[in-house]
Design a protein around this motif. Structure first.
Motif: not given
Lengths: 446, 559
Positions: A369-383
């Protein structure tokens, strides 16, 4: 109700039929007006761009210089590269002459004598159809220098079709201009905006095919008529391309503000097997997805959808039933944006690939589930940090799919995983993932 | 004047300046990869994201134009986080090549990784693989995995070198830089891309794997490849020059230099042909001698000839100081013939940096030319007279290129030929005495470039007479902290001296000493005699030179 773009008239793609149904009367009317009058009418009609951003068309036209010192250009965007949207194709096929009439009016309004219609190269048949329609109109004197006599005016314009070479990014307006110029399909850094510095450095306006096709009817019937259709702040009709788990997928022209559930259940015939809907992407793959249990009362117009936490986009509605594996959906979407990122700016170039890699790892059963948080974080860093909107387009599906369907994604991840790292230079043979519950395999030393 | 506030400081700016320009002018550093002051704005690295009031998203400082009353924050929490994110994105696919990468130590990405990165990687996947060790051209090597796609090299080739040989190919994280099919990146300015590359993606094939950057000392100097006099840094390890890199000078070379200057102008310093100690001709063969013997012999021989039997050939390769002392020597001996050799190759220049004159100091040699009554300054006439036997003694200052063969034939007829040379060449074969001259990298001095800008050179390489520590040469980390047993302390030191020093010693032997103890004293002597040089000293010339001639010099300005 009356349809604006795709009326139910047989053989409307034939020029004679189109003329018999009032075709080119609007052009005649508009060409006798001052360009500013035309812009004014379109402004008052509140026509908004159908390409995704929903910008006011009349306002966009008014950004063009009033005094012409350099050539002006009109680009008509028919790249239609957003997955889930297939509406412009219908226009090329069913009602090409209304598009051409719209082009004449728009070109007159912004004083552009050269018009490029940018169509994705894969639409080969539709390019042929549109080219045939253009040729016919040239013959009849609706285009080119003959326009002067036909419409009794000083203005004339030439229209060219430019075939895209298969890049999603060339649907972005500044990348589209680079593509027409023969350059690499890289979006331009804004400012300067196209209205000051567009094609070959000249003032340029870029409009979507569907937007332009609305224009003749607005001129013919008046802005009051148009503004009264559908949602007041986003009037007119939209071509909704419904796909996915529905009984009758297809393109439906409906007024803005139509209920999403109405479109799915009444027009598209509901979900096969009467299954429940798990997820709906309302405006093409880049728009934030909506939960199936929260569809009640959502209206399909720009403002209502923004309130609902999504956006109208191109009106491509993708319906997914309860048996859909959203991880697979998200992997497919991320793969698309990874493949299509132009690579110009850092967050999108690197982030899209990273997100896909993480998602594929989760798919192979190696995610936590850490990966899910990571994905959201990465997406927010692109946005919001990229040159063009593709960054947002790539980030939103990941960000909102995971946050809105967290319960489902938690099912795809494990509590503890052992991750062999292939890149041995990057770390030792196995990495110590900084999560407590990941164990190193016993057989190897770090 | 309109004002902008950056990090709480109110700053004035000119209309049309971007935020990053205003900031860098005022000493506020906004990190950036793709922005370069001499190149167009591409805005692709996203490293210069800043927070600007009234703009909803973070905006890049390189493409945002400053407006009156704008308030910019470069250190706010959201900016710091955005930078960390950009650094993370750049680093996830960047190979950990630093231990074997030439750029390490002067790498923007490496520096920023310490300053602006969060220091750990969250990427567990395999990195993106792309072509490595691709020779883009004869002088530039490319590593696509290290590349961060800033497009500086592409824009340089397009905008500065005016030769668009480079392009991106592929898409997304598969993108890399390439040349067009069947072409190579052979532009005469190609190696500047190595300097402006913020990472180790582009490396110099000439310098690859020669030295880590922190093992070299670096000394500001001037390139001797042509009369442009591009400002350079001379990088030395083991007392051997490893490379030259351009040094910023807005009036001369901006940030650039040509590949010829970079690769072909320093290797003679450590070539096998180098003159190490004075040589005297015995039985038609040059034999190593010592300073005392060589100076005595030269003084003795020169005295024997009448003024109209003596010719002095100065040098556009020697410094202003060397030429001035040479002219003083000619005056001392009242020589009738004095000229210098010109290295102009018509049509060899371009409109970027390279000039037609292939020597660094032709203007200086011209300006300090010895011109007394009855003196001939025509080189062809001098060599004609040597050939006829009318001129019997010839004294030639440093010449980097070989003479034409008709000149060499003439020299064979002369009774006495004294030469200052850095390297043995065909000219030295005709010499009776060869004095070992220090190269441009082994002495203090100044060159007058094609635009009349007087620029300083400084010693970077130690010689027998010039000690690295005692004489204040630049020192690398190893020079400072190593021991005398270390490899880098044992580099070859040549027994060479600057020409002005040799000439001063010779003047003393002739009984009329000049009393110069440093090259600056030679320059000060010159400034008191030549109005063009005003009252200059080395301090005033400074690091980037000083323009001393605005017009073509007049006859009165010469001695």
């Amino acid at each position: 109700m009356e349809k604006i773009i795709l009326p139910d008239i047989p053989d409307l793609n034939k020029l004679d039929v189109y003329i018999a149904n009032g075709g080119f009367q609007a052009a005649k009317k508009a060409l006798q007006m001052e360009p500013s009058e035309v812009i004014d009418i379109v402004k008052k009609s509140s026509l908004r761009g159908r390409g995704g951003a929903g910008f006011f068309t009349g306002l966009k036209w008014s950004f063009m210089p009033k005094v012409k010192t350099k050539p002006h250009y009109l680009c008509v965007n028919g790249d239609e590269s957003e997955p889930g949207s297939f509406k412009d194709r219908q226009i090329f096929e069913k009602n090409p002459h209304q598009l051409i009439e719209g082009i004449i009016i728009a070109a007159h309004a912004i004083q552009a004598q050269t018009v490029y219609i940018y169509i994705r190269g894969e639409y080969y048949r539709w390019i042929q159809m549109l080219q045939a329609a253009l040729d016919e109109n040239y013959e009849r004197g609706h285009l080119g220098e003959k326009m002067k006599q036909t419409f009794n005016t000083d203005f004339y314009c030439d229209v060219y079709i430019h075939r895209g070479a298969g890049a999603y990014i060339c649907g972005e307006e500044s990348a589209l201009m680079n593509s027409i110029e023969g350059k690499r399909g890289y979006p331009r850094v804004k400012p300067p905006f196209p209205a000051q510095n567009g094609l070959w450095g000249n003032p340029t306006t870029i409009n979507n095919v569907e937007t332009i096709t609305n224009v003749p009817k607005i001129i013919a019937n008046g802005w009051e008529w148009f503004a009264s259709i559908g949602a007041p702040k986003h009037p007119g009709t939209l071509l909704f391309g419904v796909s996915g788990h529905v009984n009758k997928p297809g393109v439906y022209e409906l007024p803005t503000g139509t209920l999403l559930t109405d479109i799915i259940y009444n027009y598209a015939g509901g979900v096969p097997g009467n299954k429940k809907i798990k997820c709906v992407i309302p405006g093409g793959s880049s728009m934030p997805p909506l939960r199936g249990d929260q569809l009640e009362g959502i209206k399909m117009d720009a403002d209502s959808l923004r309130e609902a936490g999504s956006a109208i986009g191109t009106g491509g509605i993708m319906v997914m039933d309860e048996d859909t594996n959203l991880l697979d959906v998200l992997v497919r979407i991320s793969h698309f944006y990874h493949h299509e990122s132009c690579g110009q700016c850092t967050p999108c170039r690197e982030g899209t690939g990273w997100m896909e890699k993480i998602l594929r790892r989760i798919q192979s059963g190696q995610g936590t589930s850490k990966d899910l948080d990571l994905l959201v974080d990465v997406a927010s860093n692109i946005e919001g940090r990229t040159v063009c909107a593709l960054g947002d387009a790539a980030a939103w599906p990941v960000k909102f799919m995971i946050t809105r369907f967290r319960d489902e994604f938690e099912k795809y991840v494990k509590k503890e995983v052992v991750i062999p790292v292939k890149n041995k230079i990057h770390s030792m043979k196995y990495t110590t993932y900084s999560v407590e519950n990941i164990k190193l395999p016993e057989s190897t030393k770090p | 004047m309109p004002k902008i506030t950056i990090d709480g400081k109110e700053l004035e700016f000119k209309e049309g300046q971007t935020v990053i320009e205003v900031a860098s002018e005022n000493g506020i550093y906004i990190p950036h990869f793709c922005w370069h002051p001499e190149l167009s704005i591409s805005g692709n690295c996203r490293m210069c994201l800043t927070e600007i009031e009234k703009i909803p998203k973070l905006a890049i400082a390189c493409s945002t134009y400053a407006t009156d009353g704008m308030v910019v924050k470069t250190q706010s929490e959201s900016v710091v986080k955005a930078r960390e994110a950009v650094m993370e994105f750049i680093l996830i696919n960047h190979p950990l090549d630093c231990p074997i990468c030439d750029e390490a130590g002067e790498c923007k990405l490496q520096d920023y990784a310490f300053r602006y990165s969060r220091g750990e990687s969250r990427m567990l996947e395999e990195k993106q693989h792309k072509p490595k060790r691709v020779p883009l051209g004869p002088r530039v090597m490319y590593d696509a995995e290290r590349c961060i796609m800033c497009s500086r090299c592409i824009r340089f080739a397009d905008e500065v070198a005016k030769n668009p040989q480079l392009t991106f190919i592929q898409r997304g994280d598969r993108t890399f830089v390439s040349v067009f099919p069947d072409e190579e990146f052979d532009d005469p300015y190609s190696m500047n891309t190595v300097d402006i590359c913020p990472v180790g993606a582009l490396t110099s094939r000439d310098f690859r794997f020669k030295s880590r950057v922190w093992e070299m000392s670096n000394t500001p100097s001037v390139c001797i490849g042509c009369s442009r006099g591009c400002n350079v840094n001379v990088w030395v390890r083991d007392n051997v020059i490893q490379r030259l890199t351009p040094r910023e000078n807005p009036d001369v070379n901006k940030y650039w230099m040509c590949d010829f200057g970079r690769t072909k102008t320093f290797k003679f310093v450590n070539a096998e042909t180098r003159v190490d100690g004075p040589f005297i001709k015995e039985n038609n063969e040059l034999v190593k001698s010592n300073w005392e013997e060589a100076l005595n012999l030269t003084a003795k021989r020169l005295k024997k000839f009448k003024p109209d039997e003596t010719a002095f050939v100065a040098s556009a390769f020697a410094t202003v100081e060397d030429n001035h002392s040479f002219a003083l020597l000619a005056k001392l001996l009242n020589a009738k013939y004095y000229s210098y050799f010109s290295y102009v190759i018509p049509g060899s220049g371009d409109d970027i940096l390279i000039t037609e004159d292939k020597a660094p100091n032709a203007l200086g040699a011209e300006l300090v030319k010895f011109k007394a009554n009855g003196v001939s300054n025509d080189l062809d006439e001098i060599f004609e007279k040597i050939k006829l036997g009318e001129i019997k003694a010839v004294y030639i200052l440093e010449q980097a290129h070989d003479f034409d063969s008709y000149m060499l034939d003439a020299l064979a007829k002369a009774e006495f030929v004294a030469v200052h040379a850095t390297n043995f060449n065909r000219l030295t074969e005709f010499a009776d005495v060869v004095f070992p001259a220090s190269s441009f990298a082994e002495k203090h001095g100044s060159f007058l470039n094609v635009d009349g800008i007087l620029q300083r050179i400084k010693p970077a390489v130690a010689t027998v007479e010039l000690d690295r520590a005692l004489d204040g040469l630049a020192q690398s980390r190893w020079d400072k902290f190593g021991t005398k047993f270390d490899r880098w302390a044992q580099g070859k030191k040549y027994d060479a001296e600057p020409s002005w020093k040799i000439i001063s010693a010779l003047a003393a032997k002739l009984g009329k000493p000049f009393n110069f103890s440093t090259s600056e004293e030679v320059l000060i002597d010159l400034t008191s005699k030549n109005s063009a040089f005003r009252n200059l000293d080395y301090n005033e010339i400074g690091g980037t030179g000083i323009k001393i001639i605005e017009r073509k010099f007049s006859e009165e300005e010469k001695i």
